[in-house]
Design an enzyme around this catalytic site. Structure first.
Site, PDB file in Angstrom:
ATOM      1  N   ASP A  68      92.766   7.655  40.699  1.00  0.00           N
ATOM      2  CA  ASP A  68      92.510   7.663  39.259  1.00  0.00           C
ATOM      3  C   ASP A  68      91.018   7.668  38.983  1.00  0.00           C
ATOM      4  OD1 ASP A  68      92.222   5.100  40.278  1.00  0.00           O
ATOM      5  OD2 ASP A  68      93.772   4.206  39.051  1.00  0.00           O
ATOM      6  N   ASP A 137     100.095  -6.631  35.504  1.00  0.00           N
ATOM      7  CA  ASP A 137     101.219  -6.209  34.653  1.00  0.00           C
ATOM      8  C   ASP A 137     102.137  -5.208  35.379  1.00  0.00           C
ATOM      9  OD1 ASP A 137      99.587  -3.986  34.744  1.00  0.00           O
ATOM     10  OD2 ASP A 137      99.354  -3.771  32.587  1.00  0.00           O
ATOM     11  N   HIS A 139     101.121  -2.490  37.001  1.00  0.00           N
ATOM     12  CA  HIS A 139     100.703  -1.077  36.998  1.00  0.00           C
ATOM     13  C   HIS A 139     100.334  -0.597  38.401  1.00  0.00           C
ATOM     14  CE1 HIS A 139      96.357  -2.388  35.950  1.00  0.00           C
ATOM     15  NE2 HIS A 139      96.210  -1.671  37.045  1.00  0.00           N
ATOM     16  N   GLU A 144     100.348   2.400  33.288  1.00  0.00           N
ATOM     17  CA  GLU A 144     100.632   1.131  32.624  1.00  0.00           C
ATOM     18  C   GLU A 144     102.128   1.018  32.321  1.00  0.00           C
ATOM     19  OE1 GLU A 144      98.473  -1.022  32.601  1.00  0.00           O
ATOM     20  OE2 GLU A 144      96.540  -0.456  31.736  1.00  0.00           O
TER      21      GLU A 144
HETATM   22  C1  GLP Z   1      92.950  -1.144  38.774  1.00  0.00           C
HETATM   23  C2  GLP Z   1      93.221   0.171  39.515  1.00  0.00           C
HETATM   24  C3  GLP Z   1      94.432   0.082  40.393  1.00  0.00           C
HETATM   25  C4  GLP Z   1      94.397  -1.265  41.084  1.00  0.00           C
HETATM   26  C5  GLP Z   1      94.625  -2.358  40.097  1.00  0.00           C
HETATM   27  C6  GLP Z   1      94.464  -3.761  40.681  1.00  0.00           C
HETATM   28  O1  GLP Z   1      92.869  -1.063  37.410  1.00  0.00           O
HETATM   29  N1  GLP Z   1      93.300   1.350  38.713  1.00  0.00           N
HETATM   30  O2  GLP Z   1      94.462   1.156  41.307  1.00  0.00           O
HETATM   31  O3  GLP Z   1      95.413  -1.328  42.048  1.00  0.00           O
HETATM   32  O4  GLP Z   1      93.863  -2.188  38.938  1.00  0.00           O
HETATM   33  O5  GLP Z   1      93.125  -4.052  40.936  1.00  0.00           O
HETATM   34  P1  GLP Z   1      92.650  -5.240  41.866  1.00  0.00           P
HETATM   35  O6  GLP Z   1      92.974  -4.837  43.251  1.00  0.00           O
HETATM   36  O7  GLP Z   1      91.175  -5.343  41.623  1.00  0.00           O
HETATM   37  O8  GLP Z   1      93.393  -6.439  41.427  1.00  0.00           O
END
Ligand code: GLP
Length: 261
Positions: A68, A137, A139, A144
């Protein structure tokens, strides 16, 4: 789906690094799907450590695709996912920028960016191993809650919860972009092996919903239940909400060593 419970984030990183290295060793031209966020960083650091020590496989022929990208940041912004993945993994591994692909957030091409990225993924032969984190959440990438389970790469709007969670990278919530380009859940399902990493107590509810809850767009990561080759690597804290965790432990302990993940 295979759920592997590990003592801590360090062990998650070691097993994830072993698995990524095994993919590249078996297929030097492997296509790696890379996630950003903080969860995969210890894994990336482990891969870099082994590479520098001359222990890892050659990354000369691999290609990488990120999941992304933020929309609206100036080109080269340090928190863009293109810059992040270069800094945290691909530059230290010596993978040149032209072998690292990401959705193109430039304003003039936004309407076709999703379709173009899907074409790039298809032309590369698809992703061999996809590293994934999970949002609090539920995602996946930036899909989302409410995202179509068959969705492809497209523009999305972040929830307030995700912007709040990512504010730590930008200094304030207001500075977090509202829009993103993200691989869809259907795009992610096309990868041949999905490697979901989750560490820390904040992820326990999301992991339980994804692994043991109903298949639902309300928990985008529950879409993993549809895939035939998913490895979920969790530390004890992230596993705390799993009702069947003792069973997962027994299964992994009894696993034939030739099987791998
Ligand atoms: C972000 C990314 C995801 C990631 C998630 C969790 O927003 N777009 O790919 O897996 O949130 O992030 P973290 O590993 O910092 O908790």
């Amino acid at each position: 789906m295979e759920v592997v419970l590990l003592a801590d984030a360090r062990q998650v990183a070691r097993l994830a690094a072993d698995t990524i290295e095994a993919t590249v060793a078996a297929k030097p031209q492997a296509v790696l799907g890379l996630a950003t966020g903080s969860t995969p960083l210890p894994t990336y650091q482990e891969l870099i450590r082994r590479h520098r020590a001359g222990l890892g496989p050659s990354y000369d022929q691999v290609r990488c695709f990120t999941l992304d990208e933020y929309v609206g940041l100036p080109p080269g912004h340090q928190q863009s996912y293109r810059a992040t993945i270069a800094r945290e993994l691909t530059d230290p591994l010596g993978i040149p920028p032209d072998r690292v692909h990401g959705p193109d957030p430039s304003p003039e091409g936004l309407a076709s960016a999703g379709e173009r990225y899907e074409q790039e993924l298809t032309a590369a032969g698809g992703v061999d191993i996809q590293v994934l984190g999970i949002g609090t959440d539920g995602h996946l990438a930036f899909n989302e809650p409410g995202s179509a389970l068959t969705s492809l790469t497209r523009l999305k709007t972040l929830t307030a919860e995700t912007r709040q969670a990512n504010a730590r990278f930008f200094g304030s919530v207001a500075a977090v972009p509202r829009h993103v380009l993200t691989q869809g859940l259907g795009t992610i399902l096309r990868a041949r092996h999905l490697l979901l990493l989750a560490t820390g107590a904040a992820k326990a509810d999301a992991v339980a919903a994804a692994v043991e809850g109903p298949l639902s767009a309300s928990c985008p990561a529950s879409v993993l239940q549809l895939h035939r080759h998913v490895s979920v690597l969790v530390d004890e804290e992230a596993a705390a909400g799993l009702a069947r965790r003792e069973h997962y432990r027994e299964v992994y302990a009894a696993k034939p060593c030739w099987q791998g993940l």
